[in-house]
Design an enzyme around this catalytic site. Structure first.
Site, mmCIF file in Angstrom:
data_model
loop_
_atom_site.group_PDB
_atom_site.id
_atom_site.type_symbol
_atom_site.label_atom_id
_atom_site.label_comp_id
_atom_site.label_asym_id
_atom_site.label_seq_id
_atom_site.Cartn_x
_atom_site.Cartn_y
_atom_site.Cartn_z
ATOM 1 N N ASN A 12 -55.598 -1.646 -29.968
ATOM 2 C CA ASN A 12 -55.548 -2.924 -29.273
ATOM 3 C C ASN A 12 -56.986 -3.357 -29.055
ATOM 4 O O ASN A 12 -57.791 -2.595 -28.508
ATOM 5 C CB ASN A 12 -54.781 -2.704 -27.948
ATOM 6 C CG ASN A 12 -55.117 -3.707 -26.870
ATOM 7 O OD1 ASN A 12 -56.272 -3.964 -26.577
ATOM 8 N ND2 ASN A 12 -54.106 -4.257 -26.260
ATOM 9 N N MET A 45 -54.941 -10.317 -28.815
ATOM 10 C CA MET A 45 -54.732 -8.975 -28.273
ATOM 11 C C MET A 45 -53.332 -8.484 -28.618
ATOM 12 O O MET A 45 -52.440 -9.251 -28.903
ATOM 13 C CB MET A 45 -54.919 -8.983 -26.751
ATOM 14 C CG MET A 45 -56.333 -9.283 -26.338
ATOM 15 S SD MET A 45 -57.455 -7.933 -26.755
ATOM 16 C CE MET A 45 -57.020 -6.750 -25.484
ATOM 17 N N CYS A 46 -53.199 -7.186 -28.519
ATOM 18 C CA CYS A 46 -51.937 -6.563 -28.894
ATOM 19 C C CYS A 46 -51.478 -5.696 -27.735
ATOM 20 O O CYS A 46 -52.133 -5.619 -26.711
ATOM 21 C CB CYS A 46 -52.147 -5.682 -30.124
ATOM 22 S SG CYS A 46 -53.011 -6.552 -31.447
ATOM 23 N N GLU A 47 -50.341 -5.070 -27.904
ATOM 24 C CA GLU A 47 -49.899 -4.118 -26.889
ATOM 25 C C GLU A 47 -49.568 -2.783 -27.538
ATOM 26 O O GLU A 47 -48.989 -2.723 -28.624
ATOM 27 C CB GLU A 47 -48.677 -4.666 -26.130
ATOM 28 C CG GLU A 47 -49.020 -5.940 -25.389
ATOM 29 C CD GLU A 47 -48.425 -6.029 -23.992
ATOM 30 O OE1 GLU A 47 -47.978 -4.997 -23.438
ATOM 31 O OE2 GLU A 47 -48.436 -7.139 -23.450
ATOM 32 N N ILE A 52 -47.296 -3.801 -30.777
ATOM 33 C CA ILE A 52 -46.927 -5.157 -31.190
ATOM 34 C C ILE A 52 -48.207 -5.957 -31.309
ATOM 35 O O ILE A 52 -49.172 -5.746 -30.578
ATOM 36 C CB ILE A 52 -45.908 -5.837 -30.241
ATOM 37 C CG1 ILE A 52 -46.367 -5.834 -28.803
ATOM 38 C CG2 ILE A 52 -44.539 -5.203 -30.399
ATOM 39 C CD1 ILE A 52 -45.409 -6.567 -27.883
#
Lengths: 257, 257
Positions: free
Chosen positions: A108, A1-3, A78
């Site tokens: 995301n 996962m990303c932000e 990110i």
């Protein structure tokens, strides 16, 4: 996962405070070590900084933190890689020109078995995210060969996000510099700061800012993030399926699909 | 008028030395105060730094000089505005995606009465340069809906440059990250450095570098610039109408139109 990190404001605003919090999650307080990127609109131009290196170790990220770029619309990301190797061409946000505007997108989540038909916009890298962005633009362009307002475009965006969401997790931010569209499939939060401004304290770094000293009474600044970035303010949590269209920090349309 | 800087190399190479020379011309030893930009290919990704501020005063330019990004293909530009106001969206190089590759373009010169037909690629800013780039890509895409090798593409590029040149001054650099195309309408120079490497001394800054210490015997590094950047080496001067296609530092095709 990303932000994800987004900003929509009615005056050019410095996003260094929120960016500093987000960057800590890139290998510091969070596991997102696989690159980061941020796009700042400056008029119709888009200033893009990206690095496949972890944000806590990135020289370019340090520049962005030192150098207060003011913008009305920002999209940042990110990455913790799940699809596609760690390299610059797989680093969000992605950019394409449509109708003579720079469109910027960050995602995301991940999509399973996502193989959209070929179209005009073609991914450069090999992420499902960029493939979804290209497919989204191909749909927009197919529906509207000439520029239309975001409000008219919305049904196409919402339908596409609804379909992508069937294939996995699809939280996203999209902008053409004039408006910012946010879609929540699982996790997204937002906060709108306006007068009277107060202090805010980052969750991820030992940093507090007094927005009162940094703003004028007419400023409206909305920040959107995967998870709340501050621990002394009340963030609004998106529910799955929620979408919001922002312009100059204000909600211009919202709904749930 | 503006100044161009290009590099094509067979190994990822640091262009800081040449960039430092060029940046001095952005308000220091030269009058090109109206912004600058540089794009570095990293695999299929493109790292783009731009600033509408004069390069000698630019914080981002200082980062680029401090931070040795290694690349096989680079396109840089410093601007002295003649068409279009000084802003980010008018700052070279310009980028578009075609066939799933990032195409990057910079132009020196100006075109009179240049009003190309509308096409798929549309300028974001209001320079004649970006209009020419969009028109060039529209021609390429019209002639070749699917990707072809640069060698097959060349007649379309050369014909377009020939036509643009009838309308004014058109020196340009164009790349998709694999190859670099250079066209001279009035002024352009190139130098290919290979073993045995020697020292080079910048004309525009008090800086000398010993390439012997920075390279391996197999390195081939070509630099292309509006005017020679060093004063102790022999540069090759393009004649008006000359074009060269480069790949990995070597000439793969050349001619005059």
């Amino acid at each position: 996962m990303c932000e994800l990190l987004g900003m929509s404001a009615n005056v050019p605003t410095d996003i260094v405070f929120s960016f500093t919090g987000l960057m800590q999650r890139g290998g510091g307080t969070g596991p997102h070590r696989d690159g980061w990127g941020i796009g700042f609109y400056e008029g119709r131009g888009l200033r893009l900084f990206q690095d496949p290196a972890a944000s806590v170790e990135s020289e370019v990220a340090r520049l962005v933190q030192r150098y207060p770029i003011k913008s009305e619309t920002v999209i940042g990301h990110i990455r913790q890689a799940n699809v596609g190797k760690v390299c610059l061409s797989n680093t969000h946000p992605f950019v394409r020109e449509l109708w003579g505007r720079n469109w910027c997108f960050a995602h995301n989540g991940q999509l399973a078995g996502f193989e959209p038909p070929k179209g005009f916009y073609t991914p450069v890298g090999d992420t499902d995210s960029e493939a979804a962005f290209c497919n989204l633009l191909n749909r927009v362009r197919g529906a509207f060969p000439e520029a239309v307002m975001a409000e008219i475009l919305l049904p196409v965006l919402i339908q596409a996000c609804f379909e992508y969401r069937q294939k996995g997790v699809f939280n996203c931010l999209l902008s053409d510099g004039d408006w910012l569209f946010s879609f929540c499939s699982t996790k997204l939060a937002h906060i709108t700061r306006r007068a009277p401004f107060g202090p805010a304290r980052l969750k991820d770094a030992d940093l507090q800012v007094d927005f009162q000293a940094e703003t004028t009474p007419n400023d409206v600044v909305t920040v959107i993030a995967t998870e709340p970035l501050t621990d002394n303010e009340t963030w609004n949590i998106f529910q799955p399926g929620d979408w919001i269209l922002w312009r100059r920090g204000e909600i211009v349309a919202q709904g749930r699909t």
